[in-house]
Design a protein around this motif. Structure first.
Motif, PDB file in Angstrom:
ATOM      1  N   ASP A 142       0.869  -1.174   0.000  1.00  0.00           N
ATOM      2  CA  ASP A 142       0.000   0.000   0.000  1.00  0.00           C
ATOM      3  C   ASP A 142       0.904   1.222   0.000  1.00  0.00           C
ATOM      4  O   ASP A 142       2.097   1.122   0.308  1.00  0.00           O
ATOM      5  N   LEU A 143       0.349   2.374  -0.343  1.00  0.00           N
ATOM      6  CA  LEU A 143       1.126   3.611  -0.338  1.00  0.00           C
ATOM      7  C   LEU A 143       0.382   4.671   0.448  1.00  0.00           C
ATOM      8  O   LEU A 143      -0.627   5.202  -0.007  1.00  0.00           O
ATOM      9  N   HIS A 144       0.886   4.981   1.643  1.00  0.00           N
ATOM     10  CA  HIS A 144       0.361   6.084   2.435  1.00  0.00           C
ATOM     11  C   HIS A 144       0.997   7.379   1.944  1.00  0.00           C
ATOM     12  O   HIS A 144       2.154   7.395   1.508  1.00  0.00           O
ATOM     13  N   ARG A 145       0.257   8.469   2.015  1.00  0.00           N
ATOM     14  CA  ARG A 145       0.748   9.760   1.530  1.00  0.00           C
ATOM     15  C   ARG A 145       2.061  10.182   2.187  1.00  0.00           C
ATOM     16  O   ARG A 145       2.887  10.869   1.562  1.00  0.00           O
ATOM     17  N   MET A 146       2.311   9.750   3.421  1.00  0.00           N
ATOM     18  CA  MET A 146       3.507  10.191   4.125  1.00  0.00           C
ATOM     19  C   MET A 146       4.796   9.603   3.551  1.00  0.00           C
ATOM     20  O   MET A 146       5.894  10.006   3.928  1.00  0.00           O
ATOM     21  N   TRP A 147       4.684   8.635   2.630  1.00  0.00           N
ATOM     22  CA  TRP A 147       5.872   8.117   1.954  1.00  0.00           C
ATOM     23  C   TRP A 147       6.319   9.013   0.810  1.00  0.00           C
ATOM     24  O   TRP A 147       7.440   8.877   0.296  1.00  0.00           O
ATOM     25  N   VAL A 148       5.462   9.904   0.333  1.00  0.00           N
ATOM     26  CA  VAL A 148       5.709  10.655  -0.906  1.00  0.00           C
ATOM     27  C   VAL A 148       6.280  12.032  -0.586  1.00  0.00           C
ATOM     28  O   VAL A 148       5.639  12.840   0.083  1.00  0.00           O
ATOM     29  N   HIS A 149       7.496  12.298  -1.103  1.00  0.00           N
ATOM     30  CA  HIS A 149       8.175  13.572  -0.817  1.00  0.00           C
ATOM     31  C   HIS A 149       8.924  14.078  -2.037  1.00  0.00           C
ATOM     32  O   HIS A 149       9.371  13.296  -2.885  1.00  0.00           O
ATOM     33  N   GLU A 150       9.076  15.387  -2.105  1.00  0.00           N
ATOM     34  CA  GLU A 150       9.797  16.007  -3.209  1.00  0.00           C
ATOM     35  C   GLU A 150      11.296  15.781  -3.057  1.00  0.00           C
ATOM     36  O   GLU A 150      11.819  15.665  -1.956  1.00  0.00           O
ATOM     37  N   GLY A 151      11.968  15.719  -4.193  1.00  0.00           N
ATOM     38  CA  GLY A 151      13.425  15.673  -4.190  1.00  0.00           C
ATOM     39  C   GLY A 151      14.037  14.307  -4.053  1.00  0.00           C
ATOM     40  O   GLY A 151      15.274  14.185  -4.028  1.00  0.00           O
ATOM     41  N   MET A 152      13.233  13.242  -3.979  1.00  0.00           N
ATOM     42  CA  MET A 152      13.794  11.902  -3.836  1.00  0.00           C
ATOM     43  C   MET A 152      14.416  11.451  -5.164  1.00  0.00           C
ATOM     44  O   MET A 152      13.887  11.718  -6.238  1.00  0.00           O
ATOM     45  N   ALA A 153      15.517  10.725  -5.068  1.00  0.00           N
ATOM     46  CA  ALA A 153      16.186  10.217  -6.278  1.00  0.00           C
ATOM     47  C   ALA A 153      15.385   9.104  -6.926  1.00  0.00           C
ATOM     48  O   ALA A 153      15.434   8.921  -8.155  1.00  0.00           O
ATOM     49  N   GLY A 154      14.657   8.343  -6.131  1.00  0.00           N
ATOM     50  CA  GLY A 154      13.871   7.254  -6.681  1.00  0.00           C
ATOM     51  C   GLY A 154      13.080   6.536  -5.611  1.00  0.00           C
ATOM     52  O   GLY A 154      13.324   6.710  -4.408  1.00  0.00           O
ATOM     53  N   TYR A 155      12.120   5.735  -6.070  1.00  0.00           N
ATOM     54  CA  TYR A 155      11.241   4.976  -5.176  1.00  0.00           C
ATOM     55  C   TYR A 155      11.243   3.510  -5.589  1.00  0.00           C
ATOM     56  O   TYR A 155      11.296   3.182  -6.780  1.00  0.00           O
ATOM     57  N   PHE A 156      11.130   2.642  -4.595  1.00  0.00           N
ATOM     58  CA  PHE A 156      11.012   1.201  -4.827  1.00  0.00           C
ATOM     59  C   PHE A 156       9.653   0.737  -4.316  1.00  0.00           C
ATOM     60  O   PHE A 156       9.319   0.951  -3.146  1.00  0.00           O
ATOM     61  N   ALA A 157       8.890   0.113  -5.209  1.00  0.00           N
ATOM     62  CA  ALA A 157       7.519  -0.300  -4.906  1.00  0.00           C
ATOM     63  C   ALA A 157       7.437  -1.804  -4.735  1.00  0.00           C
ATOM     64  O   ALA A 157       8.176  -2.563  -5.365  1.00  0.00           O
ATOM     65  N   ALA A 158       6.486  -2.228  -3.907  1.00  0.00           N
ATOM     66  CA  ALA A 158       6.299  -3.659  -3.645  1.00  0.00           C
ATOM     67  C   ALA A 158       5.700  -4.382  -4.840  1.00  0.00           C
ATOM     68  O   ALA A 158       5.984  -5.558  -5.065  1.00  0.00           O
ATOM     69  N   ASN A 159       4.856  -3.692  -5.605  1.00  0.00           N
ATOM     70  CA  ASN A 159       4.207  -4.324  -6.763  1.00  0.00           C
ATOM     71  C   ASN A 159       3.743  -3.243  -7.730  1.00  0.00           C
ATOM     72  O   ASN A 159       3.929  -2.044  -7.492  1.00  0.00           O
ATOM     73  N   GLU A 160       3.129  -3.675  -8.822  1.00  0.00           N
ATOM     74  CA  GLU A 160       2.709  -2.736  -9.864  1.00  0.00           C
ATOM     75  C   GLU A 160       1.628  -1.781  -9.381  1.00  0.00           C
ATOM     76  O   GLU A 160       1.573  -0.619  -9.804  1.00  0.00           O
ATOM     77  N   GLU A 161       0.758  -2.249  -8.497  1.00  0.00           N
ATOM     78  CA  GLU A 161      -0.305  -1.377  -8.009  1.00  0.00           C
ATOM     79  C   GLU A 161       0.257  -0.243  -7.170  1.00  0.00           C
ATOM     80  O   GLU A 161      -0.180   0.911  -7.281  1.00  0.00           O
ATOM     81  N   VAL A 162       1.234  -0.541  -6.321  1.00  0.00           N
ATOM     82  CA  VAL A 162       1.870   0.513  -5.528  1.00  0.00           C
ATOM     83  C   VAL A 162       2.580   1.502  -6.448  1.00  0.00           C
ATOM     84  O   VAL A 162       2.537   2.720  -6.238  1.00  0.00           O
ATOM     85  N   ALA A 163       3.225   0.999  -7.507  1.00  0.00           N
ATOM     86  CA  ALA A 163       3.864   1.887  -8.478  1.00  0.00           C
ATOM     87  C   ALA A 163       2.827   2.790  -9.147  1.00  0.00           C
ATOM     88  O   ALA A 163       3.077   3.985  -9.366  1.00  0.00           O
ATOM     89  N   PHE A 164       1.667   2.231  -9.465  1.00  0.00           N
ATOM     90  CA  PHE A 164       0.582   3.021 -10.065  1.00  0.00           C
ATOM     91  C   PHE A 164       0.144   4.123  -9.109  1.00  0.00           C
ATOM     92  O   PHE A 164      -0.075   5.275  -9.515  1.00  0.00           O
ATOM     93  N   ARG A 165       0.019   3.781  -7.832  1.00  0.00           N
ATOM     94  CA  ARG A 165      -0.378   4.770  -6.832  1.00  0.00           C
ATOM     95  C   ARG A 165       0.696   5.854  -6.685  1.00  0.00           C
ATOM     96  O   ARG A 165       0.381   7.016  -6.435  1.00  0.00           O
TER      97      ARG A 165
END
Length: 374
Positions: A142-165
């Motif tokens: 799942d993706l809670h809003r508190m994981w999302v921040h400006e300036g990050m070099a990259g994100y690693f998602a658990a699955n395609e749905e989390v990447a979509f979110r």
């Protein structure tokens, strides 16, 4: 030699275990690396630590519905609301010691397995105070809003749905990798069932159920185990009590009443070898534990999900056909009876679980970060 800093938060064990998994892969690679893992809670005031970790644990154990409300409330809260401003101010006030430690290490890259250090560093990146590339590993399905921040070099998602979110939250697609959730390297190369069963004195030919958690109406581990042992069928139980010495003692007493059918286990670093002996796991749906089960191709019966992230994890597993859910002891008994009587369904769940497993997620994360290191 590249220097990688891992930042986690000991609010629950999953964030720490994900960081340790990435560090373990760093020691296996051919590239010389200096990798340090810091628990952010070791660099904050005692009061903030108590609020952030002790309060969280008490809340999810004693008032899970309240935690579920807070999870959804903070997910929906506006970034400029007074509550959000107060929360961020408290975090900034407690960040000085951590930032000093980061500056002294001077990493080539930082990987955060919890949103708190990512949030602290995001503000400083935007102000030009720090210039380390910061990566974020989300540790749930799942993706809670508190994981999302400006300036990050990259994100690693658990699955395609989390990447979509993530993309829906405004994260650029090129910054997102679907890696899975990092688990220890041992899950990528486990010995045979026969070898592992012999190590623990188990019969590799017998159906084996691994019990990893009780609570929320199921009862204590020994109570659940005793109830299951009364079911018909030739099966054996592995019951993991972790660091709960009272539970382990009760299970050891139970094993004397059912010789050869119960294997009580305290805290162990051999989880993957125990899982190699099992056909079915009863567990809480934490992101790390369920990722381990998927990597091993193990069907699950999930119980007592924490409202919020674990409920979302459970929903994902149920939708994928790799888990059933038990909300009390009677339901658990029914689910186990059903699966024992329907080996074809159990085998189907196992096949689907293995297809979802990402045993080498930690290596993928590390390789992606190193590829972008300056």
């Amino acid at each position: 030699m590249k220097k990688i800093l891992l930042l986690s938060v000991s609010a629950g064990a999953g964030h720490v275990r994900a960081a340790e998994a990435i560090r373990a892969y760093a020691h296996l690679g051919d590239t010389p690396l200096e990798v340090v893992h810091l628990d952010v809670m070791q660099y904050v005031t005692a009061g903030f630590r108590k609020l952030y970790t002790d309060f969280y644990i008490k809340l999810v154990n004693n008032a899970p519905a309240l935690w579920g409300y807070l999870y959804n409330f903070t997910n929906d809260a506006q970034a400029d609301s007074s509550i959000e401003k107060l929360r961020k101010k408290l975090e900034r006030m407690n960040a000085r010691a951590l930032l000093k430690e980061i500056a002294e290490f001077n990493p080539d890259a930082i990987i955060c397995t919890h949103f708190l250090p990512a949030e602290i560093l995001s503000r400083l990146l935007n102000k030009g105070v720090v210039n380390y590339p910061v990566w974020v590993q989300v540790t749930d399905f799942d993706l809670h809003r508190m994981w999302v921040h400006e300036g990050m070099a990259g994100y690693f998602a658990a699955n395609e749905e989390v990447a979509f979110r993530m993309r829906a939250q405004g994260i650029a697609a090129e910054k997102i990798s679907v890696s899975g959730i990092p688990i220890m390297p041992g899950f990528a190369a486990v010995a045979s069932r026969e070898e592992c069963a012999a190590e623990f004195g188990l019969d590799a030919r017998r159906t084996t159920i691994l019990l990893m958690g009780g609570g929320a109406g199921l009862g204590s581990l020994d109570t659940i185990a005793a109830r299951l042992l009364k079911l018909e069928g030739d099966f054996q139980l592995i019951v993991m009590a972790g660091k709960n010495e009272a539970a382990l003692a009760a299970l050891q007493a139970l094993s004397l009443r059912y010789p050869g059918r119960v294997l009580p286990q305290g805290f162990t670093h051999k989880v993957e070898r125990l899982m190699a002996c099992a056909d079915l796991v009863v567990t809480k749906p934490g992101g790390l534990t369920t990722s381990e089960c998927l990597a091993m191709g193990l069907p699950m019966i999930v119980n007592a999900p924490i409202p919020g992230q674990e409920e979302r994890n459970a929903d994902f597993l149920l939708e994928q056909g790799v888990a059933l859910k038990a909300f009390d002891a009677v339901t658990l008994e029914y689910r186990i009876r059903y699966l024992l009587d329907n080996p074809a369904r159990l085998a189907e769940m196992s096949t689907k679980a293995r297809a979802l497993g990402r045993a080498a997620a930690g290596r993928q994360v590390l390789d992606a970060v190193l590829a972008k290191c300056p």
